[in-house]
Design an enzyme around this catalytic site. Structure first.
Site, mmCIF file in Angstrom:
data_model
loop_
_atom_site.group_PDB
_atom_site.id
_atom_site.type_symbol
_atom_site.label_atom_id
_atom_site.label_comp_id
_atom_site.label_asym_id
_atom_site.label_seq_id
_atom_site.Cartn_x
_atom_site.Cartn_y
_atom_site.Cartn_z
ATOM 1 N N ASN A 221 -8.383 -24.514 -47.478
ATOM 2 C CA ASN A 221 -7.344 -24.014 -46.577
ATOM 3 C C ASN A 221 -6.559 -25.104 -45.875
ATOM 4 O OD1 ASN A 221 -7.320 -20.940 -46.523
ATOM 5 N ND2 ASN A 221 -9.494 -21.455 -46.577
ATOM 6 N N GLU B 118 -13.792 -17.838 -49.723
ATOM 7 C CA GLU B 118 -13.430 -19.215 -50.091
ATOM 8 C C GLU B 118 -14.519 -20.197 -49.657
ATOM 9 O OE1 GLU B 118 -9.576 -19.234 -48.308
ATOM 10 O OE2 GLU B 118 -8.585 -18.706 -50.185
ATOM 11 N N THR C 8 1.945 -22.537 -46.118
ATOM 12 C CA THR C 8 2.737 -21.331 -45.888
ATOM 13 C C THR C 8 4.155 -21.569 -46.364
ATOM 14 O OG1 THR C 8 1.453 -20.622 -43.993
ATOM 15 C CG2 THR C 8 3.717 -19.843 -44.102
ATOM 16 N N THR D 19 -5.627 -12.372 -47.842
ATOM 17 C CA THR D 19 -5.226 -10.971 -47.748
ATOM 18 C C THR D 19 -6.159 -10.089 -48.557
ATOM 19 O OG1 THR D 19 -2.895 -11.457 -47.412
ATOM 20 C CG2 THR D 19 -3.407 -9.324 -48.358
#
Lengths: 206, 221
Positions: free
Chosen positions: B216, B87, B221, B1
């Site tokens: 990732n 990242e 989540t 984000t």
């Protein structure tokens, strides 16, 4: 085994300013309130102006707009971009896809800062931001309980701004803070800014 | 984000501030890509409290253009920091697309190149794969003149550009020189579309590394 995150942070340290010139009338802070699990990382930021501000913002065009996006948009519409006093931000939890409860949590964050500023109108004067994991409710009690502490710790020197920048970060390897002095029409002004982000980055905001 | 805010002590009207922010963001935070994914929370705000005094800056009034340019440059500097922290990124890449029919066309091409997984993995591998850059340009969906399109690497150490494709014809690329340029942390790719329109846009991106997948693949989540 070396920690790749720490190694990256070390190599990016050159992008973190050691000093700055900050705009008058803004006081900021960054504290740990317990959204992040490690017990020490800064995760709650408050930015407040001594006087009402004009304000503008752009927001994600993602159809699933998080609760803080909805609340901040409503605040800007309701105030016509005038009389905004503050921004409150938590990191560690995005308050996204959290339904009506998440919407009320975002409102509670905004209202908690409004109260400290002495703003009592039904239209909020504080913009709200959240970032972190999607699909989880905020630990709103921890946040609202600690907003007065964050408000009390505000200041205008470089260390306050740097702590504020750190409180915005999630997977970032370094806090992103900038400031500069500039002249317009014979007057000298200052601008400062904070950004965060390392992944899920392809903004197209409006 | 992506989250961001800017705060200034300049006095600015609400209308002018919104206009300035849109101009600035279109050339900064809306001109970056790390991984091509748009968040549910992306927000950039600006506050102006007027604490430093002076006349209120109005849209199209005195000082408007100057303030807009200051905010745009400042926002771009902040946006670049986000890309530098991408990242797993090992490269900071500036993509300049020139001679498009419109600014929007130029930006669309730049964005398409910046989000091509094959371009980004080539950059990680330090491979001067201009074919992937040209391919992304070709499917961007905007007017391009293939026989007038050129692609170059612009070294960030001040040395001369390395022409990869000129007017649709491949150059005899010095691979050793290409490797030297691609070994630098910062790289600039310049694409000329040859439309005669003269519009240009700049986009900032990074490479795609093994580390991105590792990070990732472990972010629940």
């Amino acid at each position: 085994h070396a920690d790749p995150h720490k190694a990256a942070a070390s190599s990016k340290a050159r992008f973190v300013p050691s000093t700055g010139t900050y705009p008058q009338g803004f006081n900021v802070s960054g504290i740990h309130c317990g959204v992040k699990k490690d017990g020490k990382s800064l995760d709650l930021a408050v930015v407040a102006s001594d006087v009402p501000c004009t304000a503008a913002a752009v927001f994600t065009k993602n159809v699933f707009q998080a609760a803080p996006v909805q609340v901040s948009k409503e605040t800007l519409v309701g105030t016509h971009g005038r009389d905004i006093r503050a921004i409150v931000c938590n990191s560690g939890c995005a308050n996204a896809v959290t339904g009506q409860g998440g919407y009320e949590d975002a409102q509670a964050m905004s209202k908690a800062v409004d109260v400290l500023l002495g703003e009592t109108t039904s239209t909020h004067r504080t913009l709200v931001m959240s970032t972190g994991v999607i699909g989880q409710r905020l630990p709103i009690d921890k946040i609202v309980t600690n907003i007065p502490k964050a408000y009390k710790h505000r200041g205008s020197d470089h260390s306050h701004w740097l702590d504020c920048a750190k409180a915005f970060t999630t997977t970032d390897t370094f806090p992103k803070l900038g400031s500069k002095t500039f002249g317009v029409a014979g007057k000298t002004y200052r601008i400062a800014g904070i950004a965060k982000g390392a992944g899920m980055i392809h903004p197209n905001m409006a | 984000t992506l989250l961001g805010f800017m705060a200034t002590d300049a006095p600015v009207s609400a209308t002018a501030l919104q206009s300035i922010l849109k101009h600035a963001v279109d050339r900064s935070f809306n001109a970056i890509s790390v991984d091509g994914d748009m968040s549910t929370n992306d927000t950039v705000a600006i506050l102006a409290n007027g604490a430093a005094g002076g006349p209120v800056i109005e849209q199209d009034g005195e000082g408007y253009d100057a303030l807009r340019d200051v905010v745009t440059e400042f926002a771009a500097d902040m946006a670049k920091l986000v890309v530098r922290d991408g990242e797993g990124a090992t490269k900071f890449v500036t993509i300049k697309v020139k001679d498009a029919l419109t600014f929007e066309d130029a930006k669309t091409v730049a964005s398409t190149i910046a989000t091509s997984a094959l371009v980004k993995t080539a950059l990680f591998g330090q491979d001067a794969n201009w074919g992937r850059i040209l391919c992304a340009t070709g499917y961007a969906g905007v007017p391009v003149i293939p026989t007038k399109t050129s692609v170059s690497f612009i070294p960030t150490d001040g040395s001369p550009e390395l022409k990869l494709l000129v007017n649709g014809e491949p150059e005899n690329v010095n691979e050793e020189r290409a490797s030297e340029i691609l070994a630098l942390e910062d790289l600039e790719i310049e694409v000329r579309l040859g439309t005669g329109g003269g519009h240009e846009a700049t986009y900032y991106t990074c490479d795609f590394s093994y580390e991105y997948v590792k990070i990732n693949g472990d972010y629940r989540t």
